[in-house]
Design an enzyme around this catalytic site. Structure first.
Site, PDB file in Angstrom:
ATOM      1  N   THR A 186     -11.847  14.593 -34.423  1.00  0.00           N
ATOM      2  CA  THR A 186     -13.106  15.025 -33.410  1.00  0.00           C
ATOM      3  C   THR A 186     -13.276  13.843 -32.741  1.00  0.00           C
ATOM      4  OG1 THR A 186     -15.356  15.447 -33.348  1.00  0.00           O
ATOM      5  CG2 THR A 186     -14.693  14.506 -35.276  1.00  0.00           C
ATOM      6  N   ASP A 187     -14.067  14.321 -31.403  1.00  0.00           N
ATOM      7  CA  ASP A 187     -14.303  13.227 -30.448  1.00  0.00           C
ATOM      8  C   ASP A 187     -15.544  12.606 -30.863  1.00  0.00           C
ATOM      9  OD1 ASP A 187     -16.050  15.192 -30.248  1.00  0.00           O
ATOM     10  OD2 ASP A 187     -15.828  15.714 -27.785  1.00  0.00           O
ATOM     11  N   GLU A 188     -16.352  13.130 -31.884  1.00  0.00           N
ATOM     12  CA  GLU A 188     -17.411  12.547 -32.428  1.00  0.00           C
ATOM     13  C   GLU A 188     -17.167  11.052 -32.814  1.00  0.00           C
ATOM     14  OE1 GLU A 188     -20.270  14.914 -34.479  1.00  0.00           O
ATOM     15  OE2 GLU A 188     -19.411  16.624 -33.609  1.00  0.00           O
ATOM     16  N   TYR A 245     -21.276  12.496 -40.842  1.00  0.00           N
ATOM     17  CA  TYR A 245     -19.960  13.357 -40.259  1.00  0.00           C
ATOM     18  C   TYR A 245     -18.978  12.546 -39.675  1.00  0.00           C
ATOM     19  CZ  TYR A 245     -16.989  16.530 -37.904  1.00  0.00           C
ATOM     20  OH  TYR A 245     -15.934  16.968 -37.434  1.00  0.00           O
ATOM     21  N   LYS A 300     -15.208  11.347 -40.863  1.00  0.00           N
ATOM     22  CA  LYS A 300     -13.956  11.526 -39.927  1.00  0.00           C
ATOM     23  C   LYS A 300     -13.372  10.305 -39.583  1.00  0.00           C
ATOM     24  CE  LYS A 300     -12.406  14.843 -39.070  1.00  0.00           C
ATOM     25  NZ  LYS A 300     -11.396  15.780 -40.034  1.00  0.00           N
TER      26      LYS A 300
END
Length: 343
Positions: free
Chosen positions: A128-130, A155, A159
């Protein structure tokens, strides 16, 4: 010639489920194995149209259990793994971070170890870009594959940790891999805790739509079908060891999204209710997908076309999401948005 075996983890979830259908339909000569533990967001009803296909198989299992994964890989000798399986909702990670560490970090390590043992052809890790943290509101700034990892939620930290494990197995053991980092996905079969299906389902039942803070947080939106085509391309053409960002070229604030859906459904903006902001709520995500574009990928959906198609899907598939809202999710929603007043 032996048929290729592709293991898709998390194939009963939103993005993984769409990818399973995409692959089963596009590649009848590939055997697609859908592995999922069927937790709260796992749903097999989406696969009723393919469950009788000769090239589709389902396995219920926990990716974090090595006593299951190691024998499974030894037996089936998969050629490729496309790893979606993850706890993915930021709000839930704030409430219970430990579950995210077990699934997203330990589960990924177990899969990597099983893959290393059998000499896997390629491991695709869907991230994810997060993991990059947040951007300011300067429209000229973007995440690239070289942006440092600075996750801000449990979260995204889990990741980022799994991303680093995948990289380590490539650098240390030579396990062929690609890491993909996508922007916010939307489309059919998305669990109704996420912004777009939450807004649609609440409006269709004439209930208030909660928006965190002032609603100005910006995300880049990617239709799930475009994400599937990107992963397909990376699986077949991606350079070994490379990371690819997958973005939709659609930067919009949460408030803009909600108002757009309201306009399409003919609903009053009086249904908006601002609620206390999420802890550690990142201001903005925006991806530069130029590296992936060099492989020949570009999104097929504009946001205007994609959101219209998505709203129509939720209108035509009320039975699917109403069943979810009447179950476990209803209890979660009432806890998560305690200040919300319906009316």
């Amino acid at each position: 010639m032996a048929r290729k075996k592709i293991l898709v983890t998390g194939g009963a979830g939103f993005i993984g489920g769409n990818f399973v259908q995409y692959m089963v339909n596009k590649y009848p000569a590939y055997d697609i194995y859908n592995l999922d533990l069927l937790t709260y967001a796992g749903d097999l009803t989406k696969h009723r149209n393919i469950e009788s296909r000769d090239n589709y198989f389902f396995i219920k299992a926990d990716i974090a259990d090595p006593d299951t994964m190691i024998p499974l890989f030894d037996k089936e000798r998969f050629d490729y793994v496309v790893h979606f399986a993850a706890e993915s909702h930021v709000d839930r990670s704030i409430t219970d971070p430990g579950v995210f560490v077990r699934t997203n970090v330990l589960g990924t390590q177990v899969l990597l170890e099983a893959s290393k043992r059998i000499g896997l052809s390629k491991f695709i890790h869907v991230s994810t870009d997060e993991v990059y943290g947040e951007l300011d509101f300067d429209p000229n700034t973007f995440f690239t594959e070289d942006t440092p990892l600075q996750p801000n939620s449990p979260y995204s930290a889990s990741k980022a940790s799994s991303d680093l494990l995948v990289r380590a197995y490539y650098e240390t053991y030579g396990l062929p891999m690609n890491i993909t980092r996508c922007s916010n996905n939307y489309g059919p079969y998305q669990f109704p805790e996420k912004l777009i299906p939450l807004t649609i389902s609440r409006l269709l039942t004439n209930e208030k739509v909660p928006i965190y803070g002032d609603g100005k947080n910006i995300r880049d939106w990617l239709h799930v079908s475009d994400h599937c085509s990107a992963i397909d391309l990376i699986l077949h053409e991606g350079g070994n060891g490379e990371i690819y960002n997958v973005g939709g070229y659609n930067e919009l604030s949460n408030l803009e999204i909600v108002k757009m859906i309201m306009a399409i459904l003919g609903k009053s903006e009086g249904f908006i209710e601002f609620v206390p902001d999420r802890l550690g709520h990142d201001k903005r995500y925006a991806i530069n997908p130029a590296k992936l574009a060099e492989l020949g990928w570009k999104p097929a959906y504009t946001f205007e076309n994609g959101i219209g198609q998505t709203i129509l899907w939720y209108l035509e598939n009320k039975q699917w999401w109403e069943g979810i809202l009447n179950g476990e999710y209803e209890h979660y929603f009432s806890k998560q948005y305690v200040s919300l007043k319906n009316g």
